[in-house]
Design a protein around this motif. Structure first.
Motif, PDB file in Angstrom:
ATOM      1  N   ARG A  69      -9.520  34.874  -7.160  1.00 40.88           N
ATOM      2  CA  ARG A  69      -8.476  35.882  -7.443  1.00 40.88           C
ATOM      3  C   ARG A  69      -7.351  35.130  -8.013  1.00 40.88           C
ATOM      4  O   ARG A  69      -6.659  34.352  -7.587  1.00 40.88           O
ATOM      5  CB  ARG A  69      -8.114  36.542  -6.030  1.00 40.88           C
ATOM      6  N   ASP A  71      -3.944  35.244  -9.561  1.00 41.38           N
ATOM      7  CA  ASP A  71      -2.517  36.010  -9.739  1.00 41.38           C
ATOM      8  C   ASP A  71      -1.428  35.339 -10.314  1.00 41.38           C
ATOM      9  O   ASP A  71      -1.576  33.737 -10.309  1.00 41.38           O
ATOM     10  CB  ASP A  71      -1.943  36.351  -8.245  1.00 41.38           C
ATOM     11  N   MET A  72      -0.713  35.908 -11.098  1.00 51.33           N
ATOM     12  CA  MET A  72       0.713  35.487 -11.680  1.00 51.33           C
ATOM     13  C   MET A  72       1.606  35.160 -10.651  1.00 51.33           C
ATOM     14  O   MET A  72       1.846  35.950  -9.811  1.00 51.33           O
ATOM     15  CB  MET A  72       1.096  36.051 -12.986  1.00 51.33           C
ATOM     16  N   THR A  73       2.373  34.182 -10.705  1.00 48.74           N
ATOM     17  CA  THR A  73       3.482  34.244  -9.659  1.00 48.74           C
ATOM     18  C   THR A  73       4.490  35.439 -10.094  1.00 48.74           C
ATOM     19  O   THR A  73       5.336  35.706  -9.067  1.00 48.74           O
ATOM     20  CB  THR A  73       4.396  32.806  -9.905  1.00 48.74           C
ATOM     21  N   HIS A  74       4.634  35.887 -11.273  1.00 54.92           N
ATOM     22  CA  HIS A  74       5.569  37.284 -11.348  1.00 54.92           C
ATOM     23  C   HIS A  74       4.832  38.332 -10.704  1.00 54.92           C
ATOM     24  O   HIS A  74       3.665  38.662 -11.057  1.00 54.92           O
ATOM     25  CB  HIS A  74       5.644  37.186 -12.921  1.00 54.92           C
ATOM     26  N   ALA A  75       5.867  39.073 -10.045  1.00 56.33           N
ATOM     27  CA  ALA A  75       5.201  40.118  -9.425  1.00 56.33           C
ATOM     28  C   ALA A  75       4.885  41.493 -10.537  1.00 56.33           C
ATOM     29  O   ALA A  75       5.328  41.112 -11.594  1.00 56.33           O
ATOM     30  CB  ALA A  75       6.507  40.980  -8.609  1.00 56.33           C
ATOM     31  N   GLY A  76       3.699  42.206 -10.238  1.00 51.80           N
ATOM     32  CA  GLY A  76       3.538  43.182 -11.016  1.00 51.80           C
ATOM     33  C   GLY A  76       2.251  42.964 -12.027  1.00 51.80           C
ATOM     34  O   GLY A  76       2.278  43.686 -12.832  1.00 51.80           O
ATOM     35  N   MET A  77       1.933  41.681 -11.945  1.00 50.12           N
ATOM     36  CA  MET A  77       0.817  41.450 -12.957  1.00 50.12           C
ATOM     37  C   MET A  77      -0.633  41.672 -12.356  1.00 50.12           C
ATOM     38  O   MET A  77      -0.781  41.523 -11.104  1.00 50.12           O
ATOM     39  CB  MET A  77       0.821  39.985 -13.317  1.00 50.12           C
ATOM     40  N   PHE A 105      -1.784  31.391  -9.906  1.00 51.55           N
ATOM     41  CA  PHE A 105      -2.526  30.429  -9.095  1.00 51.55           C
ATOM     42  C   PHE A 105      -3.833  31.183  -8.576  1.00 51.55           C
ATOM     43  O   PHE A 105      -3.899  32.251  -8.787  1.00 51.55           O
ATOM     44  CB  PHE A 105      -1.481  30.156  -7.728  1.00 51.55           C
TER      45      PHE A 105
ATOM     46  N   ASN B  56       2.953  36.087  -1.820  1.00 47.24           N
ATOM     47  CA  ASN B  56       2.350  36.177  -3.266  1.00 47.24           C
ATOM     48  C   ASN B  56       3.035  37.217  -3.682  1.00 47.24           C
ATOM     49  O   ASN B  56       2.850  38.330  -3.542  1.00 47.24           O
ATOM     50  CB  ASN B  56       0.855  36.363  -2.922  1.00 47.24           C
ATOM     51  N   ALA B  57       4.053  37.064  -4.882  1.00 48.49           N
ATOM     52  CA  ALA B  57       4.759  38.111  -5.491  1.00 48.49           C
ATOM     53  C   ALA B  57       4.019  39.237  -5.837  1.00 48.49           C
ATOM     54  O   ALA B  57       4.343  40.306  -5.858  1.00 48.49           O
ATOM     55  CB  ALA B  57       5.567  37.646  -6.479  1.00 48.49           C
ATOM     56  N   ALA B  58       2.812  38.971  -6.498  1.00 45.96           N
ATOM     57  CA  ALA B  58       1.952  40.166  -7.039  1.00 45.96           C
ATOM     58  C   ALA B  58       1.434  40.906  -5.803  1.00 45.96           C
ATOM     59  O   ALA B  58       0.607  42.094  -6.125  1.00 45.96           O
ATOM     60  CB  ALA B  58       0.725  39.434  -7.602  1.00 45.96           C
ATOM     61  N   ARG B  59       1.251  40.592  -4.436  1.00 43.93           N
ATOM     62  CA  ARG B  59       0.831  41.248  -3.531  1.00 43.93           C
ATOM     63  C   ARG B  59       1.853  41.693  -2.525  1.00 43.93           C
ATOM     64  O   ARG B  59       1.270  41.741  -1.258  1.00 43.93           O
ATOM     65  CB  ARG B  59      -0.347  40.565  -3.031  1.00 43.93           C
ATOM     66  N   THR B  63       8.498  42.443  -3.797  1.00 50.65           N
ATOM     67  CA  THR B  63       8.912  41.833  -5.402  1.00 50.65           C
ATOM     68  C   THR B  63       8.261  43.060  -6.408  1.00 50.65           C
ATOM     69  O   THR B  63       8.867  43.118  -7.360  1.00 50.65           O
ATOM     70  CB  THR B  63       7.962  40.543  -5.503  1.00 50.65           C
ATOM     71  N   VAL B  64       6.998  43.396  -6.056  1.00 52.09           N
ATOM     72  CA  VAL B  64       6.479  44.470  -7.019  1.00 52.09           C
ATOM     73  C   VAL B  64       7.352  45.730  -7.053  1.00 52.09           C
ATOM     74  O   VAL B  64       7.664  46.384  -8.168  1.00 52.09           O
ATOM     75  CB  VAL B  64       4.912  44.882  -6.447  1.00 52.09           C
ATOM     76  N   ALA B 136       9.330  35.859  -8.277  1.00 56.25           N
ATOM     77  CA  ALA B 136       8.306  35.242  -7.653  1.00 56.25           C
ATOM     78  C   ALA B 136       8.169  35.113  -6.059  1.00 56.25           C
ATOM     79  O   ALA B 136       7.451  34.495  -5.488  1.00 56.25           O
ATOM     80  CB  ALA B 136       7.969  33.734  -8.256  1.00 56.25           C
TER      81      ALA B 136
END
Lengths: 129, 499
Positions: A69, A71-77, A105, B56-59, B63-64, B136
């Motif tokens: 999996r 993921d980007m460190t930026h939220a919402g990707m 990561f 984990n910012a994406a999860r 953050t989201v 992040a």
């Protein structure tokens, strides 16, 4: 009464935190060594190929299942997910895609036939193109 | 109540408080609470996930939700409806509690009753966003939410008015500025009633420890000139409604600036004389009397437009080259001074300097006697559409590349496997690019129209030459944004440069 309701609500919300699914054991804890190599280099947006190598006590793991999996460190990707890839002789080649430049990561989860599950995370910086 | 401007009666089309269900909800005594509670629950969920969930910012919801969903939806809501976020703001929910623990009836210091704090607050929040990589970090974002609650509560408890909303809150300042584009506004139905209202409950509120009943006598003239008199019973008591927290007197509201859409004024008005009216979007930007001639307000608007560019600049490759060159030149050992330099120049010095320069050139070219302050104030509204369009292009991009990502994140929060495959829909990159270009060009055109009207109003036959410096500045701002959005986005932190 209002305070009781508020406290009950907050308690219920706090309990939600305990609902999450259990996570796999870190690779080292399961006695596994996971390594990744990615081509092409330098890393840039677009298609890539990830080679996962899994050893146990210095020997390649004969069989197993690998999931990746990214993921980007930026939220919402949106993540890049590759699941149920067969691991043979400690090695699996997984087609991958860097969908955007930036910090990434990749979380690798390895599941062995005896049910042992382990994960490890690898960080990468990808250049946009 | 302050000010001497005449009572204001807008030519409004429709009172949204007359909508069948929504209007009734908004007018209801607990209407705002009903809107705030869901957001309060959302804030609680963000705190729980931010502090205890996967980092984990994406999860992570912490953050989201704020950095992707909230920003994207907020910008649409402001444009299409109004300052809805302030209306349902959860941070001010403890207001009543804070007032109960009130430590005094003191006013916010006069020195701070302006927008300088708001400019500082916006500067700090954008600096922290980059420095701490808030996008992040669920944990730090959760702490930021806590800080908002604490700051709002403390300022409500210490001071009589709502200084947090009016003078401090960076989110509110953003919403105030861009709320001026929205198609709705609080206004009164009949200003003559306000002139005869004894209690001015819209601003003073109707709360009192003991029940007090007053009788207002209102005399109105109909179209034929016939006088009609009626008496209205006004009840003050422990169940009363607070007045406007940001101290706006309803019949004098000419702009959405400073209006948090709480509708306390409409609920407090004993004459049911206040509504939320549909209007022409951005009306006040073309009305000089609706715009304060103050340095702080003008520079807030102009700085915020420049902040939209630097904020987007932080996500494209040239920022890394710039940071590296600053490190090479100045030998910085940490990221903070580098960011302070970039943001200090880009967000404060450049907008303030260029605004002063454009104002000076305008005055020189036209030999205008108008003060520099009033010149800048006349053109400042022109920076609202262009600034908004750049924020729209940036926040819209983040929202549209993963508009439904909040769903699998929430599924995982609830202990279910997140269905990422189903909810990984995204708009085509080329379509997002087209939306960005259309938004930027639309924003620039709107800004140029406002600047042109201001120039013609101020300089008449010399309007074109007076407009020139401002038009060039607006064009450069938009070109900078276009250039940034044409580059590949690289979402990464820069702390690695200092390791």
């Amino acid at each position: 009464m209002k305070q009781v309701l508020l406290l009950t609500g907050l308690l219920a919300l706090a309990l939600l935190a305990g609902c999450r699914q259990p996570e796999a054991t870190p690779a080292a804890g399961a006695g596994l060594e996971i390594a990744l190599s990615i081509a092409p280099e330098p890393l840039a947006t677009g298609a890539a190929e990830v080679t996962v190598t899994v050893n146990q006590n210095g020997q390649p793991v004969p069989i197993g299942i690998v999931s990746l999996r990214g993921d980007m460190t930026h939220a919402g990707m949106i993540p890049v997910i590759r699941e149920n890839i067969t691991l043979a002789d400690g090695r699996a080649v997984v087609p991958f895609e860097w969908t955007m430049g930036g910090d990434w990561f990749i979380e690798v989860t390895v599941t062995l036939p005896d049910g042992t599950s382990a994960r490890q995370t690898f960080d990468y910086a990808v250049t946009g193109s | 109540m302050r000010g001497t401007s005449p009572l204001y009666r807008p030519q409004s089309a429709y009172n949204l408080l007359h909508l069948p269900l929504v209007g009734r909800l908004l007018r209801w005594r607990w209407g705002r609470l009903a809107l705030q509670l869901p957001f309060f629950i959302v804030a609680a969920l963000l705190l729980i996930d931010g502090f205890t969930g996967p980092q984990n910012a994406a999860r992570n919801l912490a953050t989201v939700a704020p950095w992707v969903q909230y920003r994207g939806l907020l910008i649409l809501a402001v444009l299409l409806a109004g300052n809805l976020f302030c209306m349902a703001c959860p941070f001010t929910l403890p207001r009543t509690l804070a007032k109960r623990f009130s430590l005094g009836e003191r006013r916010f210091p006069k020195l701070l009753r302006n927008k300088w704090l708001a400019i500082g607050g916006l500067f700090v929040i954008f600096l922290l966003y980059e420095w701490l990589d808030l996008w992040a970090s669920p944990w730090l974002t959760a702490w930021l939410i806590v800080a908002y609650f604490v700051a709002a509560f403390a300022l409500e408890a210490f001071f009589k008015e709502s200084p947090f909303c009016k003078y401090v809150c960076p989110l509110g300042s953003f919403n105030f500025v861009y709320g001026t584009l929205s198609p709705s506004q609080i206004a009164v139905k009949n200003a003559d009633i306000c002139g005869q209202c004894a209690g001015k409950e819209c601003i003073n509120g109707s709360y009192s420890p003991q029940t007090v009943i007053r009788l207002d006598t209102i005399t109105l003239r109909d179209a034929a000139g016939t006088e009609q008199r009626y008496e209205q019973q006004v009840i003050h008591g422990p169940q009363g409604t607070p007045g406007c927290g940001t101290e706006l007197f309803a019949p004098q509201i000419k702009s959405n600036l400073d209006c948090i859409y709480c509708l306390d004024c409409a609920r407090a008005c004993p004459h049911q004389n206040i509504g939320l009216f549909v209007r022409t979007p951005g009306r006040e930007l073309l009305q000089p009397e609706a715009w304060p001639k103050r340095w702080d307000v003008s520079l807030l608007v102009i700085c915020l437009a420049f902040m939209s560019v630097t904020n987007a600049f932080g996500m494209v490759p040239p920022v890394y080259a710039l940071e590296q060159s600053l490190i090479d030149v100045f030998g910085f050992q940490s990221e903070l001074p580098v960011l302070l330099l970039i943001f200090g120049v880009g967000n404060l010095l450049l907008p303030m300097g260029l605004a002063l320069l454009a104002g000076t050139l305008s005055r020189t070219f036209t030999r205008s006697a108008l003060s520099l302050r009033d010149t800048v104030a006349a053109f400042a509204p022109a920076f609202v559409p262009v600034g908004f369009s750049i924020w729209f292009a940036h926040y819209g991009f983040h929202f549209l590349i993963a508009p439904l990502s909040i769903i699998p994140v929430f599924q995982e929060f609830m202990g279910q496997p997140g269905d990422w495959a189903l909810f990984s829909v995204a708009l085509e990159g080329s379509l997002i690019g087209l939306i960005q270009v259309v938004a930027l060009l639309g924003g620039l055109l709107w800004s140029l129209v406002i600047a042109q009207r201001a120039a013609l109003r101020l300089y008449r036959r010399d309007g074109l030459i007076g407009l020139l410096p401002w038009a060039v500045l607006l064009l450069l701002l938009m070109l900078a944004a276009l250039q940034i959005f044409s580059l590949p986005m690289e979402m990464r932190g820069t702390e690695a440069m200092f390791r």
